[in-house]
Scaffold this motif. Structure first.
Motif, PDB file in Angstrom:
ATOM      1  N   TYR A  78       0.843  -1.211   0.000  1.00 46.99           N
ATOM      2  CA  TYR A  78       0.000   0.000   0.000  1.00 46.99           C
ATOM      3  C   TYR A  78       0.873   1.255   0.000  1.00 46.99           C
ATOM      4  O   TYR A  78       0.651   2.177  -0.789  1.00 46.99           O
ATOM      5  CB  TYR A  78      -0.920  -0.027   1.223  1.00 46.99           C
ATOM      6  CG  TYR A  78      -1.673   1.255   1.464  1.00 46.99           C
ATOM      7  CD1 TYR A  78      -2.747   1.614   0.654  1.00 46.99           C
ATOM      8  CD2 TYR A  78      -1.323   2.110   2.502  1.00 46.99           C
ATOM      9  CE1 TYR A  78      -3.438   2.800   0.877  1.00 46.99           C
ATOM     10  CE2 TYR A  78      -2.010   3.285   2.736  1.00 46.99           C
ATOM     11  CZ  TYR A  78      -3.067   3.622   1.917  1.00 46.99           C
ATOM     12  OH  TYR A  78      -3.755   4.788   2.126  1.00 46.99           O
ATOM     13  N   THR A 110     -12.579  -1.925   6.091  1.00 45.01           N
ATOM     14  CA  THR A 110     -12.310  -0.529   5.746  1.00 45.01           C
ATOM     15  C   THR A 110     -11.096  -0.437   4.829  1.00 45.01           C
ATOM     16  O   THR A 110     -11.118   0.296   3.833  1.00 45.01           O
ATOM     17  CB  THR A 110     -12.070   0.304   7.026  1.00 45.01           C
ATOM     18  OG1 THR A 110     -13.201   0.150   7.879  1.00 45.01           O
ATOM     19  CG2 THR A 110     -11.877   1.770   6.705  1.00 45.01           C
ATOM     20  N   ALA A 111     -10.065  -1.202   5.145  1.00 41.69           N
ATOM     21  CA  ALA A 111      -8.853  -1.193   4.312  1.00 41.69           C
ATOM     22  C   ALA A 111      -9.151  -1.749   2.923  1.00 41.69           C
ATOM     23  O   ALA A 111      -8.690  -1.207   1.913  1.00 41.69           O
ATOM     24  CB  ALA A 111      -7.751  -2.003   4.988  1.00 41.69           C
ATOM     25  N   ALA A 113     -12.024  -1.741   1.338  1.00 41.06           N
ATOM     26  CA  ALA A 113     -12.827  -0.748   0.609  1.00 41.06           C
ATOM     27  C   ALA A 113     -11.947   0.404   0.118  1.00 41.06           C
ATOM     28  O   ALA A 113     -12.096   0.871  -1.018  1.00 41.06           O
ATOM     29  CB  ALA A 113     -13.943  -0.217   1.498  1.00 41.06           C
ATOM     30  N   LYS A 114     -11.031   0.850   0.961  1.00 39.32           N
ATOM     31  CA  LYS A 114     -10.123   1.946   0.588  1.00 39.32           C
ATOM     32  C   LYS A 114      -9.238   1.527  -0.587  1.00 39.32           C
ATOM     33  O   LYS A 114      -9.053   2.284  -1.542  1.00 39.32           O
ATOM     34  CB  LYS A 114      -9.264   2.319   1.792  1.00 39.32           C
ATOM     35  CG  LYS A 114      -8.410   3.534   1.613  1.00 39.32           C
ATOM     36  CD  LYS A 114      -7.698   3.845   2.923  1.00 39.32           C
ATOM     37  CE  LYS A 114      -6.964   5.153   2.873  1.00 39.32           C
ATOM     38  NZ  LYS A 114      -6.330   5.473   4.159  1.00 39.32           N
ATOM     39  N   LEU A 115      -8.711   0.304  -0.522  1.00 41.50           N
ATOM     40  CA  LEU A 115      -7.862  -0.192  -1.607  1.00 41.50           C
ATOM     41  C   LEU A 115      -8.654  -0.326  -2.904  1.00 41.50           C
ATOM     42  O   LEU A 115      -8.174   0.051  -3.972  1.00 41.50           O
ATOM     43  CB  LEU A 115      -7.242  -1.538  -1.220  1.00 41.50           C
ATOM     44  CG  LEU A 115      -6.096  -1.457  -0.224  1.00 41.50           C
ATOM     45  CD1 LEU A 115      -5.791  -2.825   0.367  1.00 41.50           C
ATOM     46  CD2 LEU A 115      -4.864  -0.872  -0.895  1.00 41.50           C
ATOM     47  N   GLN A 116      -9.864  -0.864  -2.808  1.00 41.34           N
ATOM     48  CA  GLN A 116     -10.694  -1.000  -4.009  1.00 41.34           C
ATOM     49  C   GLN A 116     -10.989   0.353  -4.630  1.00 41.34           C
ATOM     50  O   GLN A 116     -10.968   0.505  -5.854  1.00 41.34           O
ATOM     51  CB  GLN A 116     -11.994  -1.740  -3.677  1.00 41.34           C
ATOM     52  CG  GLN A 116     -11.795  -3.209  -3.411  1.00 41.34           C
ATOM     53  CD  GLN A 116     -13.049  -3.905  -2.934  1.00 41.34           C
ATOM     54  OE1 GLN A 116     -13.917  -3.308  -2.307  1.00 41.34           O
ATOM     55  NE2 GLN A 116     -13.133  -5.192  -3.201  1.00 41.34           N
ATOM     56  N   SER A 117     -11.230   1.344  -3.792  1.00 43.68           N
ATOM     57  CA  SER A 117     -11.486   2.691  -4.285  1.00 43.68           C
ATOM     58  C   SER A 117     -10.248   3.268  -4.975  1.00 43.68           C
ATOM     59  O   SER A 117     -10.342   3.837  -6.072  1.00 43.68           O
ATOM     60  CB  SER A 117     -11.911   3.583  -3.125  1.00 43.68           C
ATOM     61  OG  SER A 117     -12.086   4.900  -3.548  1.00 43.68           O
ATOM     62  N   LEU A 118      -9.086   3.107  -4.346  1.00 39.45           N
ATOM     63  CA  LEU A 118      -7.841   3.606  -4.951  1.00 39.45           C
ATOM     64  C   LEU A 118      -7.539   2.895  -6.264  1.00 39.45           C
ATOM     65  O   LEU A 118      -7.106   3.519  -7.234  1.00 39.45           O
ATOM     66  CB  LEU A 118      -6.671   3.422  -3.985  1.00 39.45           C
ATOM     67  CG  LEU A 118      -6.529   4.482  -2.904  1.00 39.45           C
ATOM     68  CD1 LEU A 118      -5.490   4.057  -1.869  1.00 39.45           C
ATOM     69  CD2 LEU A 118      -6.151   5.817  -3.511  1.00 39.45           C
TER      70      LEU A 118
END
Length: 131
Positions: A78, A110-111, A113-118
């Motif tokens: 990440y 949460t992590a 979802a954040k990674l998928q968004s990025l």
């Protein structure tokens, strides 16, 4: 009687599996990007699993030491992805973020979802025509 239809059963439609149809082009693109991200995630996971199985076959290490999920490895990938994004290296960023996603424990919602968004945003940037 039509071919393939039983008595009293409704006709088959290509829309049978569709739960809802997006009302705007933006919503449709969001769904497409989510599907692409999910596909990239599955692909990256498969690549990492095949690579780790080759490595574990070549090494005589403890089987428990190579876990499918590794929070430390996910965090390092990440951070590498963020550094690549900051440097404008979108291909490298996407690669690192996919590795991070594949190593991220699924209970870290949460992590994930954040990674998928990025990953989705980075993919969008890569698809934009360069000037």
């Amino acid at each position: 009687m039509e071919m393939g239809s039983g008595e009293g059963s409704p006709h088959w439609s290509v829309f049978d599996g569709v739960k809802n149809i997006p009302t705007t082009p933006e919503a449709l693109m969001t769904e497409i990007n989510s599907a692409i991200s999910a596909n990239e995630y599955a692909h990256a996971t498969a690549l990492l699993q095949s690579a780790s199985s080759c490595i574990s076959k070549n090494k005589s290490s403890d089987v428990n030491s190579t876990s499918q999920y590794d929070a430390r490895m996910a965090d390092e990938a990440y951070k590498a992805g963020l550094a690549s994004l900051a440097a404008g290296k979108l291909d490298e960023a996407l690669h690192s973020l996919n590795i991070s996603l594949s190593k991220c424990p699924p209970d870290k919602t949460t992590a994930v979802a954040k990674l998928q968004s990025l990953i989705s945003l980075t993919s969008q940037q890569l698809q934009k025509p360069r000037r």
